[in-house]
Motif scaffolding. Structure first.
Motif, PDB file in Angstrom:
ATOM      1  N   GLU A 110      29.927   2.520  35.612  1.00 50.59           N
ATOM      2  CA  GLU A 110      29.893   0.842  34.389  1.00 50.59           C
ATOM      3  C   GLU A 110      29.710  -0.410  36.176  1.00 50.59           C
ATOM      4  O   GLU A 110      28.784  -1.167  35.831  1.00 50.59           O
ATOM      5  CB  GLU A 110      30.591   0.322  34.730  1.00 50.59           C
ATOM      6  N   TRP A 111      30.303  -0.121  37.600  1.00 53.44           N
ATOM      7  CA  TRP A 111      30.548  -1.109  38.067  1.00 53.44           C
ATOM      8  C   TRP A 111      29.492  -0.901  38.606  1.00 53.44           C
ATOM      9  O   TRP A 111      28.529  -2.195  39.053  1.00 53.44           O
ATOM     10  CB  TRP A 111      32.159  -1.289  39.024  1.00 53.44           C
ATOM     11  N   GLU A 112      28.368  -0.167  39.286  1.00 57.00           N
ATOM     12  CA  GLU A 112      27.184   0.144  40.168  1.00 57.00           C
ATOM     13  C   GLU A 112      26.523   0.094  39.249  1.00 57.00           C
ATOM     14  O   GLU A 112      25.199  -0.967  39.154  1.00 57.00           O
ATOM     15  CB  GLU A 112      27.602   1.800  40.151  1.00 57.00           C
ATOM     16  N   VAL A 113      26.021  -0.422  37.507  1.00 55.04           N
ATOM     17  CA  VAL A 113      24.982  -0.168  36.520  1.00 55.04           C
ATOM     18  C   VAL A 113      24.718  -1.919  36.318  1.00 55.04           C
ATOM     19  O   VAL A 113      23.796  -2.801  36.978  1.00 55.04           O
ATOM     20  CB  VAL A 113      25.393   0.397  35.590  1.00 55.04           C
ATOM     21  N   ALA A 114      26.319  -2.687  36.313  1.00 49.78           N
ATOM     22  CA  ALA A 114      26.215  -3.330  36.344  1.00 49.78           C
ATOM     23  C   ALA A 114      25.848  -4.646  37.926  1.00 49.78           C
ATOM     24  O   ALA A 114      25.325  -6.037  37.543  1.00 49.78           O
ATOM     25  CB  ALA A 114      27.520  -4.465  35.622  1.00 49.78           C
ATOM     26  N   ALA A 115      25.757  -3.890  38.850  1.00 48.86           N
ATOM     27  CA  ALA A 115      24.941  -4.740  40.179  1.00 48.86           C
ATOM     28  C   ALA A 115      23.564  -4.219  40.785  1.00 48.86           C
ATOM     29  O   ALA A 115      23.691  -4.923  41.534  1.00 48.86           O
ATOM     30  CB  ALA A 115      26.429  -3.777  40.540  1.00 48.86           C
ATOM     31  N   ARG A 116      23.515  -3.739  39.756  1.00 45.98           N
ATOM     32  CA  ARG A 116      22.626  -3.001  40.262  1.00 45.98           C
ATOM     33  C   ARG A 116      21.294  -3.872  41.278  1.00 45.98           C
ATOM     34  O   ARG A 116      20.506  -3.548  41.316  1.00 45.98           O
ATOM     35  CB  ARG A 116      21.343  -1.736  39.692  1.00 45.98           C
ATOM     36  N   ASP A 117      21.092  -5.065  39.835  1.00 47.70           N
ATOM     37  CA  ASP A 117      20.054  -6.180  40.021  1.00 47.70           C
ATOM     38  C   ASP A 117      21.044  -7.625  40.881  1.00 47.70           C
ATOM     39  O   ASP A 117      20.239  -8.858  41.214  1.00 47.70           O
ATOM     40  CB  ASP A 117      19.995  -6.748  38.998  1.00 47.70           C
ATOM     41  N   SER A 118      22.013  -7.300  41.462  1.00 50.40           N
ATOM     42  CA  SER A 118      22.629  -7.935  41.925  1.00 50.40           C
ATOM     43  C   SER A 118      22.213  -8.074  44.143  1.00 50.40           C
ATOM     44  O   SER A 118      22.399  -7.114  44.420  1.00 50.40           O
ATOM     45  CB  SER A 118      24.017  -8.435  42.145  1.00 50.40           C
ATOM     46  N   ASP A 119      22.484  -8.973  44.650  1.00 52.94           N
ATOM     47  CA  ASP A 119      22.164  -8.900  46.577  1.00 52.94           C
ATOM     48  C   ASP A 119      23.596  -8.642  47.015  1.00 52.94           C
ATOM     49  O   ASP A 119      24.714  -9.799  46.667  1.00 52.94           O
ATOM     50  CB  ASP A 119      21.931 -11.058  46.426  1.00 52.94           C
ATOM     51  N   PRO A 120      23.272  -7.421  47.135  1.00 52.05           N
ATOM     52  CA  PRO A 120      24.720  -6.825  48.254  1.00 52.05           C
ATOM     53  C   PRO A 120      25.038  -8.580  49.543  1.00 52.05           C
ATOM     54  O   PRO A 120      26.202  -7.564  49.894  1.00 52.05           O
ATOM     55  CB  PRO A 120      24.379  -5.685  48.727  1.00 52.05           C
TER      56      PRO A 120
END
Length: 411
Positions: free
Chosen positions: A306-316
């Motif tokens: 869930e975390w990975e999918v939610a963060a996919r478009d975020s700037d790491p």
């Protein structure tokens, strides 16, 4: 090689050369505030001396690159592989981890000489394209140890009754963006998880595979110190029904009543003891504590998927991460930065995972038992080191790292 996914061939040697030199200089800068005694002490078996981190990362380049790939290279000191091997069984016997603080010699200056010797020799390999994946792995490995060095020295200084500061914390000015909880909603469905593509990733981030997600929501911000104070005031550490069985036993056996580094109204930081900021993210909590808080709040921890999918478009590279100097979580609405976030996922191999052959194959795979996955990045993570597919992992009781939580709920 299998352990580090290939980089694009065009121009990668030059960028790796620049990254290698900057990395090695940054590691040395981390010990500039420390005395030889500071750099030698080991405050607990889970931590390592700062001097050991500098030497171990150097041993990594000497062992897996110079020894095997530079003709005529001679070890800096033939006794030191025994001292600075960490857990690589294929590389032979090694000094016991819990006794690393007994290594008063070699001195910090001698370790710095070792680094300079290896760095000079590495210049002969940095432009060799066939070694780029292995060099990239060594860079990522040392970035992990930069974070460990900061968290380990914080623990050591906290154990000192004087509460000395490692350095000067940056001034405020962070735009937290904190308000109502707010949620990132996702409809669920079949999601592609894990790393795929030419950019660098650790072997435990793949192979890419599909998972089925039920609809969920992820909090837009991390849990704060103010919210944790409410958990404590409501008897959170005294209510057995909130805790996993192992967690409740851990609380009782260790008299746990607050996050690590807390005392009345204050928290220990790399800048020494400071008034606790109620709106900063709570940090230095175990998986047991994170899970108990989520239960108390009527919510849950997210899965790593869930975390990975939610963060996919975020700037790491966004959020509060390490750019040099002392660090402290400040709090923003970014998915990355401030503190690593516990998930409810066990650290296990992905479908079709196979560790690489040889000693470097011991890097991740053999630890896939009894640990929990954390996602994101912390204020001590070198900026640019993490990504949505990154899988950090620790045992559920450990909390000397900058670890916190972000809540999730079902839709």
């Amino acid at each position: 090689m299998d352990l580090a996914h290939s980089l694009s061939a065009a121009g990668r040697s030059r960028s790796l050369s620049e990254r290698f030199r900057a990395l090695r200089s940054a590691s040395v800068s981390l010990v500039s505030p420390l005395s030889d005694a500071d750099a030698t002490i080991q405050s607990m078996p889970d931590a390592s001396p700062a001097k050991w981190h500098l030497a171990h990362t150097t041993w990594f380049f000497e062992t897996f690159l110079l020894r095997d790939h530079l003709n005529g290279y001679g070890l800096f000191d033939e006794r030191w592989p025994y001292l600075f091997n960490s857990y690589y069984e294929a590389e032979g016997e090694r000094h016991a981890r819990a006794a690393r603080g007994m290594l008063s010699r070699p001195s910090l200056d001698e370790v710095l000489d070792y680094r300079a010797h290896v760095d000079a020799a590495m210049e002969g390999l940095l432009e060799r394209d066939e070694l780029a994946d292995l060099i990239a792995l060594g860079i990522a490995h040392e970035e992990q140890h930069q974070e460990l060095l900061l968290t380990d020295i914080k623990h050591a200084l906290w154990r000192n009754p004087l509460g000395p500061a490692y350095g000067v914390l940056p001034e405020g000015g962070v735009d937290r963006g904190l308000g109502d909880q707010g949620w990132i909603e996702h409809p669920g469905g079949i999601a592609r998880i894990g790393h795929k593509g030419p950019a660098f990733a650790f072997d435990n981030e793949g192979p890419s595979h599909r998972v089925l997600l039920e609809p969920f929501a992820l909090s837009r911000r991390l849990v704060t110190n103010r919210e944790w104070d409410a958990f404590i005031a409501d008897g959170g550490y005294r209510t057995a029904g909130l805790w996993l069985s192992d967690g409740w036993a851990w609380v009782q056996e260790n008299a746990i009543a607050a996050p690590l580094y807390w005392r009345e109204g204050e928290a220990f930081t790399l800048g020494g003891w400071r008034d606790r900021d109620p709106d900063a993210p709570v940090t230095h909590i175990s998986h047991y504590e994170a899970d108990a808080f989520a239960t108390w709040a009527g919510l849950r921890l997210p899965t790593e998927f869930e975390w990975e999918v939610a963060a996919r478009d975020s700037d790491p590279s966004a959020g509060v991460q390490w750019d040099g100097g002392a660090v402290n979580p400040s709090g923003t609405d970014q998915l990355f930065g401030d503190c690593w976030q516990w998930t409810r996922s066990a650290y296990l191999p992905y479908p079709r995972f196979r560790p690489a052959e040889g000693a470097v194959g011991e890097y991740n795979g053999k630890f896939m038992s009894g640990q929990c996955v954390l996602k994101g990045a912390s204020c001590a993570t070198p900026r640019g080191h993490s990504r949505a597919t990154y899988r950090n992992f620790f045992q559920p009781y450990q909390r000397w790292q900058f670890t916190g939580l972000r809540l999730a709920r079902d839709l």
